[in-house]
Design a protein around this motif. Structure first.
Motif, PDB file in Angstrom:
ATOM      1  N   ALA A   1     -19.367 -30.746  16.782  1.00  0.00           N
ATOM      2  CA  ALA A   1     -20.206 -29.902  15.936  1.00  0.00           C
ATOM      3  C   ALA A   1     -19.882 -28.419  16.088  1.00  0.00           C
ATOM      4  CB  ALA A   1     -21.679 -30.158  16.249  1.00  0.00           C
ATOM      5  N   PHE A   2     -19.388 -28.023  17.267  1.00  0.00           N
ATOM      6  CA  PHE A   2     -19.079 -26.616  17.518  1.00  0.00           C
ATOM      7  C   PHE A   2     -17.717 -26.524  18.189  1.00  0.00           C
ATOM      8  CE2 PHE A   2     -23.610 -27.175  17.761  1.00  0.00           C
ATOM      9  CZ  PHE A   2     -24.137 -26.087  17.089  1.00  0.00           C
ATOM     10  N   SER A   3     -16.938 -25.502  17.818  1.00  0.00           N
ATOM     11  CA  SER A   3     -15.664 -25.310  18.520  1.00  0.00           C
ATOM     12  C   SER A   3     -15.937 -24.446  19.758  1.00  0.00           C
ATOM     13  CB  SER A   3     -14.668 -24.589  17.614  1.00  0.00           C
ATOM     14  OG  SER A   3     -15.061 -23.248  17.444  1.00  0.00           O
ATOM     15  N   GLY A   4     -14.961 -24.416  20.671  1.00  0.00           N
ATOM     16  CA  GLY A   4     -15.102 -23.614  21.882  1.00  0.00           C
ATOM     17  C   GLY A   4     -15.335 -22.150  21.535  1.00  0.00           C
ATOM     18  N   GLU A   5     -14.595 -21.659  20.538  1.00  0.00           N
ATOM     19  CA  GLU A   5     -14.731 -20.241  20.148  1.00  0.00           C
ATOM     20  C   GLU A   5     -16.136 -19.958  19.633  1.00  0.00           C
ATOM     21  OE1 GLU A   5     -12.227 -22.195  19.191  1.00  0.00           O
ATOM     22  OE2 GLU A   5     -10.383 -21.059  18.842  1.00  0.00           O
ATOM     23  N   GLU A   6     -16.665 -20.904  18.867  1.00  0.00           N
ATOM     24  CA  GLU A   6     -18.015 -20.705  18.323  1.00  0.00           C
ATOM     25  C   GLU A   6     -19.044 -20.669  19.448  1.00  0.00           C
ATOM     26  OE1 GLU A   6     -17.068 -22.770  14.002  1.00  0.00           O
ATOM     27  OE2 GLU A   6     -17.864 -23.970  15.643  1.00  0.00           O
ATOM     28  N   ILE A   7     -18.897 -21.582  20.407  1.00  0.00           N
ATOM     29  CA  ILE A   7     -19.858 -21.613  21.509  1.00  0.00           C
ATOM     30  C   ILE A   7     -19.792 -20.305  22.302  1.00  0.00           C
ATOM     31  CG2 ILE A   7     -20.404 -22.744  23.712  1.00  0.00           C
ATOM     32  CD1 ILE A   7     -19.764 -25.401  22.300  1.00  0.00           C
ATOM     33  N   GLN A   8     -18.568 -19.843  22.555  1.00  0.00           N
ATOM     34  CA  GLN A   8     -18.440 -18.579  23.304  1.00  0.00           C
ATOM     35  C   GLN A   8     -19.101 -17.428  22.565  1.00  0.00           C
ATOM     36  OE1 GLN A   8     -14.322 -18.025  24.189  1.00  0.00           O
ATOM     37  NE2 GLN A   8     -14.462 -19.258  26.041  1.00  0.00           N
ATOM     38  N   ALA A   9     -18.869 -17.381  21.239  1.00  0.00           N
ATOM     39  CA  ALA A   9     -19.441 -16.279  20.450  1.00  0.00           C
ATOM     40  C   ALA A   9     -20.968 -16.381  20.423  1.00  0.00           C
ATOM     41  CB  ALA A   9     -18.870 -16.298  19.036  1.00  0.00           C
ATOM     42  N   ILE A  10     -21.476 -17.600  20.336  1.00  0.00           N
ATOM     43  CA  ILE A  10     -22.938 -17.787  20.320  1.00  0.00           C
ATOM     44  C   ILE A  10     -23.530 -17.296  21.649  1.00  0.00           C
ATOM     45  CG2 ILE A  10     -24.773 -19.542  20.353  1.00  0.00           C
ATOM     46  CD1 ILE A  10     -23.085 -21.101  18.255  1.00  0.00           C
TER      47      ILE A  10
END
Ligand code: A3P
Length: 321
Positions: free
Chosen positions: A38-47
């Motif tokens: 559901a989420f990429s690593g980059e998205e999780i980091q940015a969140i």
């Protein structure tokens, strides 16, 4: 295996220096559209970075959506509403020369991507419009606790899925095998692509909009299509930028509705070229913009499965389509 040196072999195979040089790790992007998550690593980091550092102000406005449910539309409408006194809607309007994603930046793709520090929100024209795909529960505390308002747009899961599938087909690198509509559909129903599960995403904002209507406005794509002016007034009022009687008389509501319409936006040169978000071509943001297009893609069997998922997950919440 010890004698044969299997341990050394595996260590070598998995070493940084080996993996880094493999062709497959030099190309493509790891995104939720490509992987089964559901989420990429980059998205999780940015969140996480936005959760730690974002200092939302009372005047800020957060525009939230699940991908392919009307993000672009919500961004242009909100921008046109809050900046209507600054620009002439017929000429030189920023919406005619800038992509909506440049005017309303995403927290997770622009403001907090690739860094772990505060972003300079003072660069944004006041009141400061921010976009996000984050679920309500993941929003930074300063968004939830300040007076900043959150507008959410939701779309029926059938059309949202079809729109996602088309988008995925367009942006999927040619170097990886294509996915069938059935495969992507299965991921969608399991809630493992694109900020899913979609039902949890919708319900998070839905519940908040009922408990704190001054905080979260819940709009539906289909209702906005059906009655654009009425919903635009609702949005403007919620954003503390209600239309005055004089503006009503002058037809400002209809002007903004026209300016932000799918037909108008799609034909603008700025939306036909360039890349405003990551590697995605701007032209991919505008496809058909219709309600009910899913009937052209989903077999009765697939439609039945999604109906069952919706009944199970959304049943009893009061959220219907
Ligand atoms: P379709 O793929 O069904 O055409 P998002 O902006 O969240 O990525 O959602 C994309 C969907 O919204 C696409 O749907 C796109 O065509 C539609 N869309 C984009 N701009 C729109 C607008 N101004 N009015 C209505 N729909 C719009």
């Amino acid at each position: 295996e010890e004698r044969e040196g299997v341990i050394k072999e595996i260590s070598r195979l998995c070493s940084f220096s080996n993996l880094k040089e493999l062709e497959v790790n030099k190309i493509g992007r790891s995104t939720p559209f490509i992987e089964n998550k559901a989420f990429s690593g980059e998205e999780i980091q940015a969140i996480i970075s936005s959760q730690k550092h974002l200092q939302a102000q009372d005047t800020n406005i957060v525009l939230s959506t699940i991908p392919k449910s009307g993000t672009t539309w919500l961004k242009v409408l909100a921008f046109a509403v809050v900046h209507r006194k600054h620009f002439d809607k017929k000429k030189n309007h920023p919406l005619m020369t800038s992509n909506p994603y440049d005017l309303v930046p995403f927290l997770e793709y622009k403001l907090y991507v690739n860094h772990d520090r505060s972003s300079d929100l003072s660069q944004l024209p006041q009141p400061g419009l921010l976009g996000t795909h984050m679920p309500y529960s993941a929003l930074p505390n300063s968004v939830k606790e300040s007076g900043c308002r959150v507008a959410y747009i939701c779309r029926n899961p059938f059309d949202t899925f079809v729109s996602q599938w088309h988008f995925l087909m367009k942006v999927r690198p040619k170097t990886v095998a294509p996915l069938s509509i059935e495969e992507v559909f299965d991921m969608y129903c399991k809630g493992v692509i694109g900020f899913s599960p979609y039902w949890a995403h919708m319900l998070g904002y839905w519940k908040e909009s009922i408990e704190r209507p001054h905080k979260v406005l819940f709009l539906k794509y289909e209702e906005m299509k059906e009655e654009p002016s009425l919903n635009l007034r609702k949005l403007a009022e919620f954003l503390r930028h209600s239309f005055s009687l004089e503006e009503e008389r002058e037809g400002v509501v209809e002007e903004i509705t026209r300016l932000c319409s799918f037909e108008n936006m799609k034909e603008l040169e700025v939306n036909k070229s360039g890349k405003a978000i990551l590697d995605f071509g701007n032209e991919n943001l505008f496809r058909k913009g219709e309600v009910g297009d899913w009937v052209n893609y989903l077999t009765p069997l697939l439609a039945e499965r999604l109906t069952e998922v919706m009944e199970e997950k959304l049943g009893g919440s009061g959220l219907t389509f």
